[in-house]
Design an enzyme around this catalytic site. Structure first.
Site, mmCIF file in Angstrom:
data_model
loop_
_atom_site.group_PDB
_atom_site.id
_atom_site.type_symbol
_atom_site.label_atom_id
_atom_site.label_comp_id
_atom_site.label_asym_id
_atom_site.label_seq_id
_atom_site.Cartn_x
_atom_site.Cartn_y
_atom_site.Cartn_z
ATOM 1 N N HIS A 1 11.783 -22.556 9.670
ATOM 2 C CA HIS A 1 10.955 -23.341 10.586
ATOM 3 C C HIS A 1 9.466 -23.305 10.282
ATOM 4 O O HIS A 1 8.761 -24.265 10.561
ATOM 5 C CB HIS A 1 11.162 -22.864 12.025
ATOM 6 N N CYS B 1 3.321 -2.644 4.065
ATOM 7 C CA CYS B 1 2.387 -1.556 4.385
ATOM 8 C C CYS B 1 3.113 -0.682 5.402
ATOM 9 O O CYS B 1 4.330 -0.744 5.494
ATOM 10 C CB CYS B 1 1.038 -2.082 4.882
ATOM 11 N N HIS C 1 9.796 -29.711 11.998
ATOM 12 C CA HIS C 1 8.880 -28.580 11.839
ATOM 13 C C HIS C 1 7.661 -28.929 10.990
ATOM 14 O O HIS C 1 6.653 -28.232 11.039
ATOM 15 C CB HIS C 1 9.619 -27.395 11.214
ATOM 16 N N ASP D 1 0.873 -1.166 0.000
ATOM 17 C CA ASP D 1 0.000 0.000 0.000
ATOM 18 C C ASP D 1 0.916 1.223 0.000
ATOM 19 O O ASP D 1 2.145 1.090 -0.162
ATOM 20 C CB ASP D 1 -0.981 -0.025 1.178
ATOM 21 N N THR E 1 3.226 -0.824 8.753
ATOM 22 C CA THR E 1 3.897 -1.619 9.796
ATOM 23 C C THR E 1 4.143 -3.065 9.367
ATOM 24 O O THR E 1 4.898 -3.781 10.022
ATOM 25 C CB THR E 1 3.045 -1.677 11.078
#
Length: 190
Positions: free
Chosen positions: A97, A64, A132, A7, A66
């Protein structure tokens, strides 16, 4: 093929990442946005996520402000494991992982230099599988609503409860446990 999306808040990071990918000769497809004009990040998260689940692209990078909102939106698409990273260790471990297929970062909290570094690590780290694989399969089971809660999980619940009471060291303080609607263990200190 790498899917790229952002964004307005992550536009600067995607531009830096595109320069890195061009320099390395890595193929990518852009899903927008293409400027710093305000837009709604879920649109771009969806475009990148569906490019991966359709097989058009193998991995993605979303940015974006954050990295949080765009990762939440991408993770709503079945088959997506999008992870926000803020350091080199997380960029590596989310692939090694967790077999993440989308790297998410924030233009307001990550420098362009770090974003390129994290992208390089993410794109060049293989999934380890092995021990994993069961955990990643459990994530898929949760997504499909098929994660079984077994007696083994009940034993773990009792173990955790007993050890928490012992570690608290205050027998007058009770530890109440209960079940949520999804039959997950909820611990509540009162």
């Amino acid at each position: 093929m790498i899917a790229l999306g952002c964004d307005h808040g992550g536009y600067n990071l995607i531009c830096a990442i595109k320069k890195y990918l061009d320099k390395k000769g890595l193929e990518y497809k852009e899903y927008g946005t293409f400027s710093e004009e305000s837009v709604d990040y879920p649109v771009y998260a969806y475009k990148v996520a569906t490019a991966i689940t359709s097989g058009e692209c193998s991995t993605g990078i979303l940015c974006c402000g954050t990295g949080i909102g765009i990762s939440i939106a991408a993770n709503k698409v079945k088959g997506i494991r999008a992870a926000v990273v803020s350091n080199e260790f997380c960029a590596e471990m989310t692939r090694r992982h967790n077999n993440a297929n989308i790297l998410c970062m924030g233009g307001r909290v990550t420098s362009e230099e770090d974003a390129v570094k994290f992208a390089d690590i993410f794109l060049n780290t293989p999934y380890e599988g092995g021990r994993h694989e069961n955990r990643v399969s459990m994530i898929t089971d949760i997504e499909n609503g098929t994660l079984p809660i077994t007696d083994e999980h009940e034993d773990i619940h009792s173990f955790v409860e007993a050890n928490l009471i012992e570690r608290i060291g205050n027998p007058g303080k009770k530890l109440h446990t209960g079940r949520s609607r999804n039959d997950q263990v909820a611990l509540d200190m009162k």
